[in-house]
Enzyme design. Structure first.
Site, PDB file in Angstrom:
ATOM      1  N   ASN A 148      20.119  40.507 -30.856  1.00 16.73           N
ATOM      2  CA  ASN A 148      19.300  41.460 -30.106  1.00 16.73           C
ATOM      3  C   ASN A 148      20.025  41.780 -28.802  1.00 16.73           C
ATOM      4  OD1 ASN A 148      17.419  42.947 -28.755  1.00 16.73           O
ATOM      5  ND2 ASN A 148      15.796  41.403 -28.778  1.00 16.73           N
ATOM      6  N   LYS A 192      21.380  44.548 -33.685  1.00 19.09           N
ATOM      7  CA  LYS A 192      20.251  45.463 -33.437  1.00 19.09           C
ATOM      8  C   LYS A 192      20.587  46.388 -32.281  1.00 19.09           C
ATOM      9  CE  LYS A 192      15.361  45.982 -33.364  1.00 19.09           C
ATOM     10  NZ  LYS A 192      14.127  45.262 -33.642  1.00 19.09           N
ATOM     11  N   GLY A 243       6.133  52.717 -32.624  1.00 18.45           N
ATOM     12  CA  GLY A 243       5.074  53.362 -33.391  1.00 18.45           C
ATOM     13  C   GLY A 243       5.511  54.720 -33.915  1.00 18.45           C
ATOM     14  N   LYS A 254      10.649  36.563 -33.946  1.00 21.45           N
ATOM     15  CA  LYS A 254      10.645  36.994 -32.551  1.00 21.45           C
ATOM     16  C   LYS A 254      11.915  36.438 -31.913  1.00 21.45           C
ATOM     17  CE  LYS A 254       8.187  37.690 -28.399  1.00 21.45           C
ATOM     18  NZ  LYS A 254       8.801  38.990 -28.097  1.00 21.45           N
ATOM     19  N   GLY A 298      11.369  52.135 -37.073  1.00 22.14           N
ATOM     20  CA  GLY A 298      10.868  52.977 -35.986  1.00 22.14           C
ATOM     21  C   GLY A 298       9.664  53.746 -36.485  1.00 22.14           C
ATOM     22  N   GLY A 299       8.491  53.183 -36.328  1.00 20.78           N
ATOM     23  CA  GLY A 299       7.254  53.891 -36.667  1.00 20.78           C
ATOM     24  C   GLY A 299       6.940  53.991 -38.135  1.00 20.78           C
ATOM     25  N   CYS A 347      17.203  44.705 -26.128  1.00 12.11           N
ATOM     26  CA  CYS A 347      15.842  44.574 -25.605  1.00 12.11           C
ATOM     27  C   CYS A 347      15.731  45.331 -24.282  1.00 12.11           C
ATOM     28  CB  CYS A 347      15.468  43.116 -25.371  1.00 12.11           C
ATOM     29  SG  CYS A 347      13.846  42.956 -24.599  1.00 12.11           S
ATOM     30  N   ILE A 390       6.960  42.764 -23.227  1.00  3.19           N
ATOM     31  CA  ILE A 390       6.617  41.352 -23.396  1.00  3.19           C
ATOM     32  C   ILE A 390       7.616  40.504 -22.604  1.00  3.19           C
ATOM     33  CG2 ILE A 390       6.201  39.493 -25.093  1.00  3.19           C
ATOM     34  CD1 ILE A 390       4.340  41.997 -25.415  1.00  3.19           C
TER      35      ILE A 390
END
Lengths: 263, 314
Positions: free
Chosen positions: B133, B170, B222, B50, B248-249, B136, B76
């Site tokens: 990252n 990312k 998802g 994370k 991605g999913g 985000c 989040i």
């Protein structure tokens, strides 16, 4: 005890009344390890609609059987209600922390412990009542109407005294279960106040329970219900505000001390 | 007698060697502790943590997630314990697993925070790689670094000077051209790009006439986003030479293969971890079986297979 992901055979899945259903599945591991107040995460079907698991409280265990009560409120629970005995359910559990009850004093006094349930909130409290039946807790059940009062016979069979409140007065006290609680506490001021209140139900009810218990200086434990993405502490999605910051309902709860929560 | 040779699942991402190309995506696996009772973590290709920031972050107002058709929205808000707590309390567990640990990092206000974080992580041998990252969607910012090729380039080239560890950038799908940004990351010295982060999205509860997540707007993940992600991997693959970590999913072996065929060298499992925690291991087994069944010995022969097939047809 750590959670496991497993396929558990459905023993029965029946409508109780209204939208409430009762499901029993076979899992020796979960039945053995489950604590009152814990929950499981169910994948109701194999597809991606609905995508996420559904968290459901453990209502009770006996032998290798795990029992749940759930309300059909959306697509996920609708699909769950269509699952047949003999089907295998994809389950993760037991999850979360259970109620703490080891500190209750060993006095046979049914006024010492009160369980307050609103609607579906009866589910984990039946499990708890089974664990603390020695103390013969007083159970206050609230619902909108008579048909929605659940599990009162189960509580009685465990030796609990049960008092109900319904919004429309169709069974028991007319009004809120928290008014019933207030009334009970003021009536029994002289005979000694209860040591502990355990509650599960809709958020406004829980908030009122905390307020009443704080006013009366009684400790309370609440089991919270919320939407979850994972259910085991990874996503940080289901947090609630507490005096020590955001806490995950799934992993740090679902049972919290009432005084810890910030509403 | 037919000679059966076990397929080789190992891949290289910069100077990082993975025993298999299946990792778990940042933000969907915590710091792995929560998963230790649900799968054998040692079998994963790598774990991406994370995201960590310099200071601890409390995260965004709940509700933070909601389910959407074949997906979910999250906001989040990068809740994390901060770099010092991470190193002290989370890294020891990860280190014990003996698999590559990729630490995802982000800046809260100033890109300079990346330099401090990289400086700290560079010294730690248990950190195998660093994921920047810069994508985000839940930081309440008007524009993300990964939404601008020049800013991406500036950040990556500055960070590149600070570490020889494998650097992964990312990327956000919320851009006009993902391949331009991927190219900028490559030219600035990134060892690989990871794509895609979540798609910016929103969902409304019409009964309450209210947003379904506390910060109104969140990141969609998802299977709902899979075709978008596959297309973006494909676009980037056609423009860059560094490895792509596709995500991605991904829910199963077939959806993982889509990402390899489109051009991924490795893949990350994200939202599926919440639903089926053991899914990454199923994908590793599925990959082995697919390669064995098709007589493929090396993963290079799967990465970009779609283009190879197309080239062959011409």
């Amino acid at each position: 005890m750590e959670a496991a992901q497993l396929k558990a055979k459905i023993i029965s899945n029946k409508q109780l009344k209204c939208n409430y259903w009762h499901l029993e599945f076979d899992s020796g591991i979960i039945a053995k390890n489950a604590l009152a107040g814990q929950f499981i995460e169910i994948k109701v079907n194999n597809g991606i609609d609905p995508l996420l698991r559904r968290p459901i409280s453990i209502h009770s265990v006996s032998g290798t059987k795990v029992k749940l009560i759930y309300e059909v409120i959306g697509k996920g629970t609708q699909i769950l209600s269509e699952r047949k005995p003999g089907d295998f359910l994809d389950v993760i559990g037991p999850l979360g922390n259970g109620f703490e009850y080891k500190w209750l004093t060993k006095k046979l006094d049914n006024r010492k412990t009160i369980l307050v349930a609103g609607g579906m909130g009866v589910a984990p409290l039946v499990f708890l009542a089974g664990k603390i039946k020695f103390y013969r807790p007083l159970v206050l059940i609230g619902a909108r109407k008579k048909e929605q009062v659940l599990c009162s016979q189960e509580f009685k069979a465990l030796g609990c005294k049960v008092v109900t409140a319904t919004d429309d007065g169709s069974l028991g006290f007319k009004g809120r279960v928290t008014d019933l609680l207030k009334g009970f506490l003021s009536e029994n001021q002289k005979t000694g106040k209860p040591e502990h209140i355990y509650a599960c139900g809709p958020q406004p009810m829980l908030k009122a329970v905390v307020q009443i218990s704080c006013e009366n200086n009684i400790a309370s434990q609440l089991s919270l219900e919320t939407h979850m993405a994972c259910g085991f502490g990874a996503c940080l999605g289901c947090v609630v505000s507490t005096k020590s910051g955001y806490k995950r309902v799934c992993k740090d709860g679902p049972v919290f001390m009432g005084k810890e929560l910030i509403w | 007698m037919v000679k059966h040779t076990k397929p080789n699942l190992s891949v290289n991402i910069g100077n990082l060697v993975l025993k298999n190309p299946v990792m778990v995506a940042s933000g969907t696996f915590g710091y792995a502790e929560e998963f230790s009772c649900l799968l054998d973590l040692k079998r994963l290709g790598a774990i991406v943590t994370k995201t960590i920031t310099i200071k601890p972050r409390h995260g965004n107002l709940p509700p933070r997630t909601c389910e959407t058709p074949a997906g979910m929205l999250n906001s989040i808000g990068l809740e994390n314990p901060g770099i010092d707590n991470f190193i002290k309390n989370k890294l020891p567990f990860l280190k014990k697993l003996g698999i590559p640990i990729i630490v995802s990092i982000a800046a809260e206000d100033d890109p300079g925070e990346f330099y401090i974080l990289v400086g700290q992580l560079d010294k730690i041998s248990a950190v195998s790689a660093i994921e920047l990252n810069i994508s985000c969607p839940n930081m309440q910012k008007n524009i993300l670094i990964s939404q601008d090729a020049k800013e991406t380039s500036a950040l990556v080239s500055s960070v590149r000077k600070l570490t020889r560890k494998c650097l992964i950038t990312k990327l956000s799908p919320n851009v006009t051209s993902i391949s331009d940004i991927a190219l900028a990351a490559q030219d600035a010295g990134s060892d690989a790009v990871a794509l895609i982060n979540t798609l910016s999205g929103m969902s409304i509860d019409v009964h309450k006439c209210a947003p379904r997540i506390g910060s109104w707007v969140g990141g969609l993940s998802g299977p709902a986003i899979r075709p978008v992600a596959v297309k973006m991997v494909w676009e980037a693959y056609n423009k860059i030479k560094i490895p792509i970590i596709g995500m991605g999913g991904i829910m199963d072996i077939d959806s993982a293969l889509e990402f390899f065929f489109a051009g991924s060298t490795a893949i990350s499992v994200g939202t599926a971890n919440f639903i089926n925690p053991g899914v990454s291991l199923e994908i590793i087994s599925g990959l082995e079986k697919y390669m064995t069944d098709n007589g493929i010995l090396n993963l290079n022969n799967i990465t970009g297979k779609l283009k190879a097939c197309e080239d062959l047809a011409r």
